[in-house]
Motif scaffolding. Structure first.
Motif, short mmCIF file in Angstrom:
data_model
loop_
_atom_site.label_atom_id
_atom_site.label_comp_id
_atom_site.label_asym_id
_atom_site.label_seq_id
_atom_site.Cartn_x
_atom_site.Cartn_y
_atom_site.Cartn_z
N TYR A 28 0.81 -1.22 0.00
CA TYR A 28 0.00 0.00 0.00
C TYR A 28 0.84 1.27 0.00
O TYR A 28 0.39 2.32 -0.46
N ARG A 29 2.07 1.16 0.48
CA ARG A 29 2.94 2.33 0.37
C ARG A 29 3.28 2.62 -1.08
O ARG A 29 3.36 3.79 -1.49
N LYS A 30 3.47 1.58 -1.87
CA LYS A 30 3.75 1.81 -3.29
C LYS A 30 2.57 2.50 -3.98
O LYS A 30 2.75 3.36 -4.83
N LEU A 31 1.36 2.11 -3.60
CA LEU A 31 0.18 2.79 -4.14
C LEU A 31 0.11 4.23 -3.64
O LEU A 31 -0.15 5.16 -4.42
N ALA A 32 0.37 4.42 -2.36
CA ALA A 32 0.24 5.75 -1.77
C ALA A 32 1.24 6.74 -2.35
O ALA A 32 0.93 7.93 -2.51
N ASP A 33 2.42 6.27 -2.66
CA ASP A 33 3.48 7.17 -3.14
C ASP A 33 3.54 7.27 -4.66
O ASP A 33 4.51 7.75 -5.22
N GLY A 34 2.51 6.77 -5.33
CA GLY A 34 2.45 6.92 -6.78
C GLY A 34 3.49 6.10 -7.52
O GLY A 34 3.94 6.50 -8.61
N GLN A 35 3.89 4.96 -6.95
CA GLN A 35 4.88 4.12 -7.61
C GLN A 35 4.24 3.08 -8.53
O GLN A 35 4.95 2.28 -9.15
N VAL A 36 2.91 3.08 -8.62
CA VAL A 36 2.19 2.12 -9.46
C VAL A 36 1.50 2.89 -10.57
O VAL A 36 0.63 3.72 -10.32
N HIS A 37 1.88 2.59 -11.82
CA HIS A 37 1.36 3.33 -12.96
C HIS A 37 0.62 2.46 -13.96
O HIS A 37 0.06 2.99 -14.93
N ASN A 38 0.63 1.15 -13.76
CA ASN A 38 -0.06 0.27 -14.69
C ASN A 38 -0.37 -1.05 -14.00
O ASN A 38 0.06 -1.29 -12.85
N VAL A 39 -1.08 -1.92 -14.68
CA VAL A 39 -1.53 -3.16 -14.08
C VAL A 39 -0.35 -4.08 -13.73
O VAL A 39 -0.39 -4.80 -12.72
N HIS A 40 0.72 -4.06 -14.51
CA HIS A 40 1.86 -4.92 -14.23
C HIS A 40 2.58 -4.47 -12.95
O HIS A 40 2.97 -5.31 -12.12
N GLN A 41 2.73 -3.17 -12.77
CA GLN A 41 3.33 -2.67 -11.53
C GLN A 41 2.42 -2.94 -10.34
O GLN A 41 2.90 -3.18 -9.22
N PHE A 42 1.11 -2.89 -10.57
CA PHE A 42 0.17 -3.22 -9.50
C PHE A 42 0.36 -4.66 -9.04
O PHE A 42 0.39 -4.95 -7.84
N PHE A 43 0.51 -5.59 -9.98
CA PHE A 43 0.74 -6.99 -9.62
C PHE A 43 2.04 -7.13 -8.81
O PHE A 43 2.10 -7.87 -7.83
N GLN A 44 3.10 -6.46 -9.25
CA GLN A 44 4.37 -6.53 -8.53
C GLN A 44 4.23 -6.02 -7.10
O GLN A 44 4.79 -6.60 -6.16
#
Length: 787
Positions: free
Chosen positions: A440-456
């Motif tokens: 959730y930190r990766k989501l909060a800090d804008g580190q997820v930009h697409n579905v593949h990064q979301f899976f990671q």
């Protein structure tokens, strides 16, 4: 748009406005599938990001420069920070303000989840207003999660930094309002994250009870036939089970043998073990659902999502809403106690995400060989070891202690070939609960930009969830969880020999987890069913067969295109009040009964009423009284409810007999009758078997024929007998006319635990309760910075 029935408020007594969202939520229920896009604002509130808020608004004064908190008409806080740290501090302030009562009640009770204290369930302690006080040993045990986060590198250190800022906000609020409780600590945050794990984020751990059942089957039916029944009913890998995305995934190859397993003697589990197993299941919830369609199915060419978690109905709620803005963060949705300014279900300008419980098998039961006559020494790697005595603390003033082996807490004793053994539990996420925050930190800090990064990012959490994602082009789902790799001689559905040779060999890699992006049919629909075929069902879930409640969502959604958000809401809402048995197995049951003549005219009328209820949609509501307080309108409900245990017992009796039938019902509910979630039930087995008895082509048919031992004539006679006995019971209770029989709708109404919102109740509905979002991409909305 979104709705949170428990609302934003959390103080006692509940303030004016505490029921606003619950009333909106309740108003949707009787609409069934008659919902239009124009009506959605009646049932869901706006969920804009960093834009004009529903008025009137008020600005709070806070003692930290750089933090601005504005409350809208629903009391949702819009938190803006000059720095990222300001946002995190502000989230802590709001958590203490809006959930201070829950914080104090959950703070120490949550520690029982972090240490897996036998026989204790954290959510039950909280909702029943119990008081657990952790010992110094417990606090030290849980505090070691700091090292686990530090070992996760920069992201883990970032989580610790955020927790510290979040705690500053919590403690600042409490201090400024005269709280005399000790300041909240990192360890308290770790504990409440373990509460989330125990409540909705783990699977497995019921091998002891299932092992006893297998031993009982072998005793009655013989080793070969008993094992065949066991493997049928566990639905380990049913090829006919509904899956959310196509494809096949295998967590690990099937076991080559079961030499590393141990079977417990029938009826040998100690009372403490049975109490612990009952407590571990009591309070757990698996009822979240999600409907996602891709641009190819939507009216405007962009994805749509209607989804949310079903975590029960509580006031104060376990979830609350925040709109967060600062450098690098622009998100809105729900958060909860363990999340330091992280939105765990919500949206950003460019994406939306949600969760359903997955229940992958993360917990194993180990059988510890005792040394001599000792109950606290066990054999491991060739030598006797003393168990570790663990002083957990006290519950309501009574000391809580237990023993631990290298595998985990000892939760009871049993016998194997007449000799006593200890039973322990090993959980893969133990001591790692807070690694959930890495995702959730990766989501909060804008580190997820697409579905593949979301899976990671989703793969970082040790907790087991189906994480669902949408942006303006893609939809996807990834099933997370730290799943252990067992030895090749171990069946994960049975207890494991604890002497040291059958230990785990690492964990399943991300590529072997269920996952899918943009399925060819343009939809991802999940109601805690399998995401993808291939992996074995966890030992505590014997309901992953061909007939499941997710089929109601699929039936109501259909396979049409040009869908709008209201179409998905309508599909979800219609399924939420349908009887799952009626909409899945009733046509098959009817087909069997119609192969012969009814015993009498009354029984024939009863079957006709069941058929009519199915054709009318199987609603469990009182559709005549505007308040929904009264009797379920359709007489089919009374017939189905009364007949079901008789039908289930009749189906099982030819093979299992009364004793094994009763034993099976102790750990697999014959049906989760509303207001429960209708997830589990014997209809899942019965449907497959009855179709086989009818001679239909059945994918993955059972090895054994159950109803009437496979004889259609005998099966039909047994089922008609159950219907006839049902008629006798209902006639004695409600008179001779089946059309006048009714089930009680009032009994199924929803109350908020622990009763602070009484006497308010809601109509029965089986849909998300922590939050439900309605998200679509339609271009720039007025005043919104994102699409």
């Amino acid at each position: 748009m979104d709705i949170i029935p428990s609302g934003q408020y959390g103080s006692v007594p509940p303030p004016a406005g505490a029921l606003t969202q619950a009333q909106m939520y309740n108003a949707l229920t009787p609409m069934f599938n008659h919902v239009t896009d124009a009506q959605l604002p009646q049932f869901f509130k706006p969920e804009p990001i960093n834009s004009a808020t529903p008025g009137p608004v008020r600005t709070e004064k806070v003692p930290r420069p750089g933090v601005t908190i504005v409350r809208d008409t629903y009391d949702v806080p819009h938190i803006t920070g000059v720095t990222r740290d300001d946002v995190t501090w502000g989230a802590g302030w709001v958590i203490a303000e809006d959930r201070g009562l829950l914080l104090q009640q959950a703070r120490y009770n949550s520690y029982v989840a972090a240490i897996d204290a036998p026989g204790l369930n954290a959510v039950n302690l909280i909702s029943n207003l119990q008081s657990f006080k952790p010992s110094a040993q417990t606090v030290h045990e849980v505090s070691q999660q700091t090292a686990a986060l530090q070992a996760a590198g920069a992201n883990g250190r970032g989580v610790l930094h955020d927790i510290d800022l979040y705690l500053q906000g919590i403690n600042a609020y409490l201090s400024s309002h005269g709280s005399t409780s000790p300041p909240f600590t990192r360890t308290d945050i770790y504990a409440v994250n373990a509460l989330k794990d125990q409540f909705v984020g783990e699977g497995g751990g019921d091998e002891a009870v299932r092992s006893e059942f297998l031993s009982s089957l072998r005793r009655r039916l013989g080793a070969r036939r008993g094992l065949a029944v066991f493997n049928d009913l566990r639905e380990g890998n049913d090829p006919a089970a509904p899956a959310s995305v196509p494809g096949h995934v295998q967590l690990q190859p099937p076991p080559e043998s079961t030499a590393g397993n141990v079977l417990l003697d029938p009826g040998s589990l100690s009372q403490t073990a049975n109490r612990d197993l009952a407590a571990s299941h009591d309070g757990s919830v698996h009822a979240s659902n999600a409907l996602l369609v891709s641009g190819k199915r939507s009216a405007n060419g962009h994805p749509i999502m209607v989804a949310g978690p079903q975590i029960g109905y509580y006031y104060p709620g376990f979830t609350l809403e925040m709109d967060l803005h600062g450098p690098g963060v622009n998100q809105r949705g729900v958060t909860s106690l363990p999340f330091p300014s992280y939105i765990f279900i919500g949206r950003s300008q460019d994406a939306g995400w949600s969760l359903t419980s997955a229940g992958l098998d993360q917990i194993d039961t180990y059988v510890e060989t005792l040394c001599g006559n000792s109950r606290i020494k066990y054999l491991y790697n060739g030598r006797c070891r003393p168990m570790q005595f663990f002083d957990a603390g006290s519950l309501n003033g009574k000391e809580v202690t237990y023993y631990k082996t290298v595998h985990g807490p000892v939760f009871g004793y049993a016998r194997v070939h007449g000799r006593p053994v200890a039973i322990s539990r090993k959980r893969s996420s133990y001591g790692k609960d807070s690694l959930d925050l890495l995702f959730y930190r990766k989501l909060a800090d804008g580190q997820v930009h697409n579905v593949h990064q979301f899976f990671q990012a989703a793969n970082l959490t040790p907790q087991t969830f189906n994480s669902l994602y949408m942006d303006d082009k893609d939809i996807g789902v990834f099933t997370s969880g730290l799943v252990p790799v067992r030895p090749a001689n171990v069946d994960p559905g049975l207890p494991i020999d604890g002497r040291g040779k059958e230990e785990w060999h690492g964990h399943v890699s991300a590529k072997n987890h269920p996952q899918g992006i943009n399925p060819p049919n343009g939809e991802i629909v999940n109601w805690n069913n399998r995401v993808q075929l291939g992996y074995q069902a966890p030992d505590n879930n014997w309901s992953l067969g061909p007939m499941q409640r997710v089929q109601l969502l699929l039936q109501n959604l259909g396979n049409r295109g040009h869908l709008t958000p209201a179409n998905l809401v309508a599909a979800m809402n219609a399924a939420a009040t349908q009887d799952v048995r009626t909409m899945t197995i009733e046509p098959v049951l009817s087909a069997v009964l119609h192969t012969g003549k009814a015993p009498n005219a009354r029984d024939a009328q009863m079957l006709a009423l069941l058929d009519a209820w199915h054709s009318h949609g199987g609603s469990r509501l009182d559709r005549t009284d505007p308040t929904g307080i009264g009797k379920i309108t359709d007489p089919g409900a009374a017939i189905m409810d009364t007949s079901w245990p008789l039908l289930a017992n009749a189906w099982a009796s030819s093979v299992l007999g009364p004793s094994l039938t009763a034993q099976l019902s102790t750990f697999v509910s014959q049906y989760d009758l509303p207001p429960k979630g209708q997830e589990y039930g014997w209809h899942i087995w019965m449907g497959k078997d009855l179709q086989t008895v009818l001679g239909r082509n059945v994918l993955g048919k059972f090895t054994i024929r159950y109803c009437g031992s496979g004889s259609l004539m005998r099966c039909r006679a047994q089922l008609w007998s159950a219907i006839d006995r049902t008629g006798n019971l209902l006639a004695a209770q409600q008179g001779p006319n089946p059309a006048a029989w009714r089930s009680d709708a009032t009994r199924e109404r929803i109350s908020f635990v622990p009763g602070l919102l009484a006497p308010f109740t809601m109509r029965y509905t089986n849909r998300p309760s922590g939050i439900q979002q309605v998200l679509s991409f339609t271009g720039h909305a007025p005043g919104d910075t994102g699409r």
